[in-house]
Each structure stands twice: as C-alpha cells, then as structure tokens.
Design a protein around this motif. Sequence first.
Motif, short mmCIF file in Angstrom:
data_model
loop_
_atom_site.label_atom_id
_atom_site.label_comp_id
_atom_site.label_asym_id
_atom_site.label_seq_id
_atom_site.Cartn_x
_atom_site.Cartn_y
_atom_site.Cartn_z
N VAL A 180 0.83 -1.20 0.00
CA VAL A 180 0.00 0.00 0.00
C VAL A 180 0.87 1.26 0.00
N GLU A 181 2.03 1.20 0.61
CA GLU A 181 2.91 2.36 0.66
C GLU A 181 3.58 2.63 -0.68
N ARG A 182 3.68 1.62 -1.54
CA ARG A 182 4.42 1.76 -2.79
C ARG A 182 3.51 2.02 -4.00
N ILE A 183 2.22 2.00 -3.82
CA ILE A 183 1.32 2.13 -4.96
C ILE A 183 1.59 3.40 -5.76
N LEU A 184 1.70 4.51 -5.09
CA LEU A 184 1.93 5.77 -5.82
C LEU A 184 3.27 5.74 -6.54
N ASP A 185 4.28 5.17 -5.92
CA ASP A 185 5.60 5.09 -6.56
C ASP A 185 5.59 4.16 -7.77
N CYS A 186 4.71 3.17 -7.76
CA CYS A 186 4.63 2.22 -8.87
C CYS A 186 3.90 2.79 -10.08
N TYR A 187 3.18 3.86 -9.90
CA TYR A 187 2.35 4.39 -10.98
C TYR A 187 3.13 4.61 -12.29
N PRO A 188 4.30 5.27 -12.28
CA PRO A 188 4.99 5.47 -13.57
C PRO A 188 5.32 4.17 -14.29
N GLU A 189 5.74 3.16 -13.53
CA GLU A 189 6.06 1.85 -14.12
C GLU A 189 4.82 1.21 -14.73
N TRP A 190 3.72 1.25 -14.01
CA TRP A 190 2.48 0.64 -14.51
C TRP A 190 1.96 1.40 -15.73
N GLN A 191 2.02 2.70 -15.69
CA GLN A 191 1.55 3.50 -16.82
C GLN A 191 2.42 3.25 -18.05
N ALA A 192 3.73 3.13 -17.83
CA ALA A 192 4.64 2.85 -18.94
C ALA A 192 4.35 1.47 -19.55
N ALA A 193 4.00 0.50 -18.72
CA ALA A 193 3.68 -0.83 -19.23
C ALA A 193 2.44 -0.79 -20.12
N MET A 194 1.43 -0.02 -19.73
CA MET A 194 0.23 0.09 -20.57
C MET A 194 0.54 0.82 -21.87
N GLN A 195 1.40 1.83 -21.82
CA GLN A 195 1.78 2.54 -23.04
C GLN A 195 2.57 1.63 -23.98
N GLU A 196 3.44 0.80 -23.40
CA GLU A 196 4.20 -0.15 -24.22
C GLU A 196 3.29 -1.16 -24.89
N LEU A 197 2.27 -1.62 -24.16
CA LEU A 197 1.29 -2.52 -24.76
C LEU A 197 0.57 -1.85 -25.92
N ASP A 198 0.23 -0.58 -25.77
CA ASP A 198 -0.43 0.16 -26.85
C ASP A 198 0.46 0.18 -28.08
N GLU A 199 1.75 0.44 -27.90
CA GLU A 199 2.67 0.49 -29.03
C GLU A 199 2.81 -0.88 -29.68
N LEU A 200 2.89 -1.93 -28.88
CA LEU A 200 2.99 -3.27 -29.43
C LEU A 200 1.73 -3.63 -30.21
N ASP A 201 0.57 -3.26 -29.69
CA ASP A 201 -0.68 -3.58 -30.38
C ASP A 201 -0.78 -2.83 -31.71
N LYS A 202 -0.25 -1.62 -31.76
CA LYS A 202 -0.27 -0.86 -33.01
C LYS A 202 0.60 -1.51 -34.08
N GLY A 203 1.65 -2.21 -33.62
CA GLY A 203 2.58 -2.81 -34.56
C GLY A 203 2.15 -4.17 -35.06
N VAL A 204 1.06 -4.69 -34.49
CA VAL A 204 0.60 -6.03 -34.90
C VAL A 204 -0.05 -5.96 -36.29
#
Length: 204
Positions: A180-204
């Motif tokens: 629970v203490e790390r959720i806010l700190d994890c946000y950039p990593e999680w957001q970057a993972a979703m953006q990377e998925l978007d880029e991968l899906d565009k390349g399919v």
Amino acid sequence: MAEIQRDWRQFALLLIDMQRDFWPEKLAQTFPAFPSHIAQLLELCRREGIEVVHLRAVFQSDKSDWMARYKLRGYIPCVQGTPGMETLPFGLEAPGEVVIVKHSFDGFHNPQLLDYLKIKGKRFVLAAGLVTSTCVLFTAVSAAQNGFLAAVVEDCCADEPTLHQQTLDRYQFIFGRTTVERILDCYPEWQAAMQELDELDKGV
C-alpha cells in the motif's frame, strides 16, 4: 521537481472476500496490521480516484450454488444469513462502490465482473483481500488471463504465513507485487507498461 500527475481511470482495486468466515482469530493474530493496511488502501484509492470493486462470496443454505466438493463436505463458508458472510467493518463499501457476488474462488467466474471492468475501460487490476493462496490468487490469475495487467497488494492480503509467502513468490510471472505504501511510486512503471502494450498492439 514537478509532481507526477496520476490518472487512475484505467485502474481498479478488486477487494476480495472481506468477510468474517475468512478472518478467524488465528489469522487476525498472525496479521495484526491487516485491518489498518486495508483501511489505508481504501483511503488511498478513494482519494486518488482508483475505483474500488468489492467481491464477496455468498452461498445459499440449500446448496444450490455450492461448488461440488463443498456439497460433498456439507459445509461452505459465507452462507446467506449467517454471521460468517458479514463484511468486516474495515472492508465496507462506500456509497456508490460496486459489490459483485461470487460463488467460486475466482471472481471472474461471475461474468458481471469482466463485463463491468471492460465497460469502465479498466486495464490494470490491483488485487487485495482474503485469502492470498485461494481467492486472491485465483482472481489475480484470471485477471491476467483476461488481458489485464495485475498486481497483488501483498500487505493487504492474509493467509497461513507459509502459503501467503509461497503464493506471492511463486506467481510473479503472472502478476506484479506492491504494498500500500508503494502504490503511488509504482504508478509510472504501470503506466509505462500500458503505453508499451499500446505500441505493441499498433505494430501487430
């Protein structure tokens, strides 16, 4: 340094089985900080705008919706109308928060959950609640298999200690881990993972 602007609209917390039958005295003694961690988690989600979805087990006394193995045993937790199905006071829903009933270990066995998350545009699921090696695990794994990124909030789960730790350690290839203490700190990593998925899906 500029403060990170966090947009949690694609995230949801699944708070699983916060009910008396899953919180016996022995577990409460083993995880004394669990209630305060859950309260902290709910406060954070409500403050930040992470939608909270409550999953709860409820079974009829006539056994009509029991899983087969439990019918043979003659017992199942959280039977309608019994004290054991009641929600723990530190896990209650706030006005407007969705509560979805389940009749199995995996919350996604009720199609209402997947339909709701898709309608709301959710892509990342946080899982917390009771118990780690059963309903939290099955629901987090099912989230991953249904196309969501998933992370277990490990200090907001409880179980027999060895099973708790083994579950968290063994299935990191399926879901991430946070506290629970790390959720806010994890946000950039999680957001970057979703953006990377978007880029991968565009390349399919």
